[in-house]
Design a protein around this motif. Structure first.
Motif, PDB file in Angstrom:
ATOM      1  N   LYS A 152      46.363  28.607  35.841  1.00  0.00           N
ATOM      2  CA  LYS A 152      46.110  29.519  36.955  1.00  0.00           C
ATOM      3  C   LYS A 152      46.540  30.943  36.609  1.00  0.00           C
ATOM      4  N   GLN A 153      47.644  31.080  35.870  1.00  0.00           N
ATOM      5  CA  GLN A 153      48.070  32.416  35.431  1.00  0.00           C
ATOM      6  C   GLN A 153      47.001  33.021  34.512  1.00  0.00           C
ATOM      7  N   TYR A 154      46.450  32.193  33.649  1.00  0.00           N
ATOM      8  CA  TYR A 154      45.380  32.634  32.756  1.00  0.00           C
ATOM      9  C   TYR A 154      44.186  33.131  33.574  1.00  0.00           C
ATOM     10  N   ASN A 155      43.764  32.343  34.545  1.00  0.00           N
ATOM     11  CA  ASN A 155      42.612  32.715  35.370  1.00  0.00           C
ATOM     12  C   ASN A 155      42.870  34.004  36.141  1.00  0.00           C
ATOM     13  N   LEU A 156      44.091  34.161  36.628  1.00  0.00           N
ATOM     14  CA  LEU A 156      44.441  35.350  37.393  1.00  0.00           C
ATOM     15  C   LEU A 156      44.443  36.589  36.494  1.00  0.00           C
ATOM     16  N   PHE A 157      45.080  36.473  35.329  1.00  0.00           N
ATOM     17  CA  PHE A 157      45.135  37.615  34.424  1.00  0.00           C
ATOM     18  C   PHE A 157      43.737  37.956  33.891  1.00  0.00           C
ATOM     19  N   ASN A 158      42.948  36.935  33.612  1.00  0.00           N
ATOM     20  CA  ASN A 158      41.583  37.148  33.141  1.00  0.00           C
ATOM     21  C   ASN A 158      40.749  37.882  34.198  1.00  0.00           C
ATOM     22  N   TYR A 159      40.990  37.580  35.458  1.00  0.00           N
ATOM     23  CA  TYR A 159      40.267  38.273  36.533  1.00  0.00           C
ATOM     24  C   TYR A 159      40.643  39.759  36.539  1.00  0.00           C
ATOM     25  N   PHE A 160      41.914  40.046  36.349  1.00  0.00           N
ATOM     26  CA  PHE A 160      42.337  41.453  36.253  1.00  0.00           C
ATOM     27  C   PHE A 160      41.656  42.138  35.059  1.00  0.00           C
ATOM     28  N   ILE A 161      41.599  41.446  33.921  1.00  0.00           N
ATOM     29  CA  ILE A 161      41.015  42.031  32.717  1.00  0.00           C
ATOM     30  C   ILE A 161      39.534  42.325  32.932  1.00  0.00           C
ATOM     31  N   ARG A 162      38.859  41.446  33.647  1.00  0.00           N
ATOM     32  CA  ARG A 162      37.426  41.655  33.896  1.00  0.00           C
ATOM     33  C   ARG A 162      37.176  42.751  34.932  1.00  0.00           C
ATOM     34  N   HIS A 163      38.241  43.196  35.594  1.00  0.00           N
ATOM     35  CA  HIS A 163      38.117  44.263  36.597  1.00  0.00           C
ATOM     36  C   HIS A 163      39.151  45.362  36.314  1.00  0.00           C
ATOM     37  N   LEU A 164      39.255  45.730  35.040  1.00  0.00           N
ATOM     38  CA  LEU A 164      40.209  46.762  34.652  1.00  0.00           C
ATOM     39  C   LEU A 164      39.991  48.053  35.423  1.00  0.00           C
ATOM     40  N   ASN A 165      41.097  48.699  35.773  1.00  0.00           N
ATOM     41  CA  ASN A 165      41.111  50.002  36.447  1.00  0.00           C
ATOM     42  C   ASN A 165      40.637  49.952  37.893  1.00  0.00           C
ATOM     43  N   GLN A 166      40.322  48.776  38.377  1.00  0.00           N
ATOM     44  CA  GLN A 166      39.885  48.648  39.767  1.00  0.00           C
ATOM     45  C   GLN A 166      41.045  48.148  40.640  1.00  0.00           C
ATOM     46  N   ILE A 167      41.153  48.732  41.818  1.00  0.00           N
ATOM     47  CA  ILE A 167      42.123  48.238  42.785  1.00  0.00           C
ATOM     48  C   ILE A 167      41.522  47.007  43.456  1.00  0.00           C
ATOM     49  N   LEU A 168      42.206  45.885  43.339  1.00  0.00           N
ATOM     50  CA  LEU A 168      41.704  44.629  43.873  1.00  0.00           C
ATOM     51  C   LEU A 168      42.531  44.213  45.083  1.00  0.00           C
ATOM     52  N   THR A 169      41.852  43.866  46.163  1.00  0.00           N
ATOM     53  CA  THR A 169      42.553  43.411  47.361  1.00  0.00           C
ATOM     54  C   THR A 169      43.027  41.977  47.171  1.00  0.00           C
ATOM     55  N   LYS A 170      43.934  41.562  48.027  1.00  0.00           N
ATOM     56  CA  LYS A 170      44.395  40.169  47.984  1.00  0.00           C
ATOM     57  C   LYS A 170      43.232  39.222  48.211  1.00  0.00           C
ATOM     58  N   GLU A 171      42.329  39.632  49.120  1.00  0.00           N
ATOM     59  CA  GLU A 171      41.161  38.794  49.415  1.00  0.00           C
ATOM     60  C   GLU A 171      40.284  38.610  48.184  1.00  0.00           C
ATOM     61  N   GLN A 172      40.029  39.725  47.466  1.00  0.00           N
ATOM     62  CA  GLN A 172      39.196  39.653  46.263  1.00  0.00           C
ATOM     63  C   GLN A 172      39.830  38.748  45.209  1.00  0.00           C
ATOM     64  N   LEU A 173      41.119  38.930  44.997  1.00  0.00           N
ATOM     65  CA  LEU A 173      41.811  38.145  43.981  1.00  0.00           C
ATOM     66  C   LEU A 173      41.824  36.658  44.324  1.00  0.00           C
ATOM     67  N   TYR A 174      42.140  36.356  45.563  1.00  0.00           N
ATOM     68  CA  TYR A 174      42.245  34.954  45.952  1.00  0.00           C
ATOM     69  C   TYR A 174      40.885  34.263  45.876  1.00  0.00           C
ATOM     70  N   GLU A 175      39.883  34.945  46.410  1.00  0.00           N
ATOM     71  CA  GLU A 175      38.547  34.353  46.393  1.00  0.00           C
ATOM     72  C   GLU A 175      37.998  34.274  44.974  1.00  0.00           C
ATOM     73  N   GLY A 176      38.320  35.273  44.126  1.00  0.00           N
ATOM     74  CA  GLY A 176      37.822  35.280  42.764  1.00  0.00           C
ATOM     75  C   GLY A 176      38.477  34.246  41.881  1.00  0.00           C
ATOM     76  N   VAL A 177      39.755  33.964  42.111  1.00  0.00           N
ATOM     77  CA  VAL A 177      40.506  33.040  41.251  1.00  0.00           C
ATOM     78  C   VAL A 177      40.550  31.633  41.827  1.00  0.00           C
ATOM     79  N   TRP A 178      40.783  31.511  43.121  1.00  0.00           N
ATOM     80  CA  TRP A 178      40.898  30.194  43.744  1.00  0.00           C
ATOM     81  C   TRP A 178      39.564  29.691  44.303  1.00  0.00           C
ATOM     82  N   GLY A 179      38.617  30.634  44.493  1.00  0.00           N
ATOM     83  CA  GLY A 179      37.315  30.243  45.020  1.00  0.00           C
ATOM     84  C   GLY A 179      37.340  29.845  46.480  1.00  0.00           C
ATOM     85  N   GLU A 180      38.355  30.315  47.198  1.00  0.00           N
ATOM     86  CA  GLU A 180      38.487  29.993  48.619  1.00  0.00           C
ATOM     87  C   GLU A 180      38.755  31.263  49.414  1.00  0.00           C
TER      88      GLU A 180
END
Length: 222
Positions: A152-180
Motif C-alpha cells: 500500500k505504501q508503494y501504491n501511495l508513493f507511486n500515485y504521488f510520482i504519477r502526479h508530481l508537482n500537483q496538489i492532491l486532495t485527500k479524496e483524490q488520493l484515497y480514491e486513486g489508491v484504495w479505489g473507494e
C-alpha cells in the motif's frame, strides 16, 4: 524544480497562468515579448509560447528557440483554432493548446512533454531520494540503501510520482489508491502517509518530500 519560460503579452492571462504554475511548484519566468527569449533558453526546462505577440510572432520565436535548442520542449498557446494554424505550430513545436484552456490541461500537457524530453526518464531525484520509475525502486542517495515499502505504501508513493508537482486532495488520493470513496474523518490515509514518511523522510516530523498543503491535501514536487 522545473523552470518554465512563459511568453504571453496579455497581462490578465499571464498573471493567472504564472500564479497557477507557481502554486503548483514550478519556477516561472514570464516575458511579455519574445525579444529576450534567447537569454533564457539555456536555463529553462520547457517553453510555453503564445502565438500572438508584439513584434515577432510566436511561430517565429518558437522556430528560433527550436533551432537554438532542439531538445527544449515548446508548447504553443493560441486563440486561433484554424487547422492551418495548428499545423504551422506543430511543424516545429511539440504541442499546441487552444485558448481558452483549463489550467489542469495545461499542466498535464506540460508534464507529458517534460517526461518525453527527460534525458533519463526512468530516474527521478527527489531530495535525497533516487526513484527508478520503471520498477519503482527507491534509493537513499546518502548511503546507497534501498528503501523498501509495503504494497500500500508503494501504491501511495507511486500515485504521488504519477502526479508530481500537483496538489492532491485527500479524496483524490484515497480514491486513486484504495479505489473507494473517501469518507470524511477516516484516518486510513493519514496513517499510511505517516508510516511512508517514516521510511522516506530525513526528518518525518518536518517532511520535505511529501508536503502537507494545509486545508487541501498533499504534494510531492521536484
Amino acid at each position: 524544480m522545473v523552470h518554465v519560460l512563459y511568453i504571453e503579452d496579455e497581462s490578465e492571462i499571464g498573471s493567472w497562468v504564472k500564479k497557477d504554475l507557481t502554486d503548483r511548484g514550478y519556477e516561472v519566468t514570464w516575458l511579455k515579448s519574445g525579444e529576450d527569449a534567447d537569454k533564457y533558453v539555456s536555463n529553462v526546462d520547457i517553453v510555453i509560447l503564445d502565438v500572438m505577440l508584439p513584434g515577432l510572432d510566436g511561430f517565429s520565436i518558437g522556430k528560433r528557440i527550436k533551432k537554438e535548442k532542439q531538445d527544449l520542449p515548446v508548447l504553443m498557446l493560441s486563440a486561433r483554432t484554424a487547422v492551418e494554424d495548428k499545423l504551422e505550430g506543430l511543424g516545429f513545436a511539440d504541442d499546441y493548446l487552444t485558448k481558452p484552456f483549463h489550467p489542469d490541461e495545461l499542466t498535464a500537457r506540460m508534464e507529458v512533454l517534460l517526461r518525453r524530453f527527460q534525458k533519463n526518464d526512468d530516474v527521478l531525484e527527489i531530495g535525497h531520494l533516487q526513484v527508478h520509475t520503471k520498477d519503482m525502486k527507491i534509493m537513499d542517495q546518502r548511503d546507497g540503501r534501498e528503501i523498501l515499502l509495503t504494497g500500500k505504501q508503494y501504491n501511495l508513493f507511486n500515485y504521488f510520482i504519477r502526479h508530481l508537482n500537483q496538489i492532491l486532495t485527500k479524496e483524490q488520493l484515497y480514491e486513486g489508491v484504495w479505489g473507494e470513496t473517501y469518507i470524511e474523518g477516516d484516518k486510513t490515509l493519514m496513517v499510511h502517509i505517516r508510516y511512508l514518511r517514516a521510511k522516506i523522510e530525513e526528518n518525518p516530523a518536518k517532511p520535505t518530500i511529501i508536503e502537507t498543503i494545509r486545508g487541501i491535501g498533499y504534494r510531492v514536487k521536484i
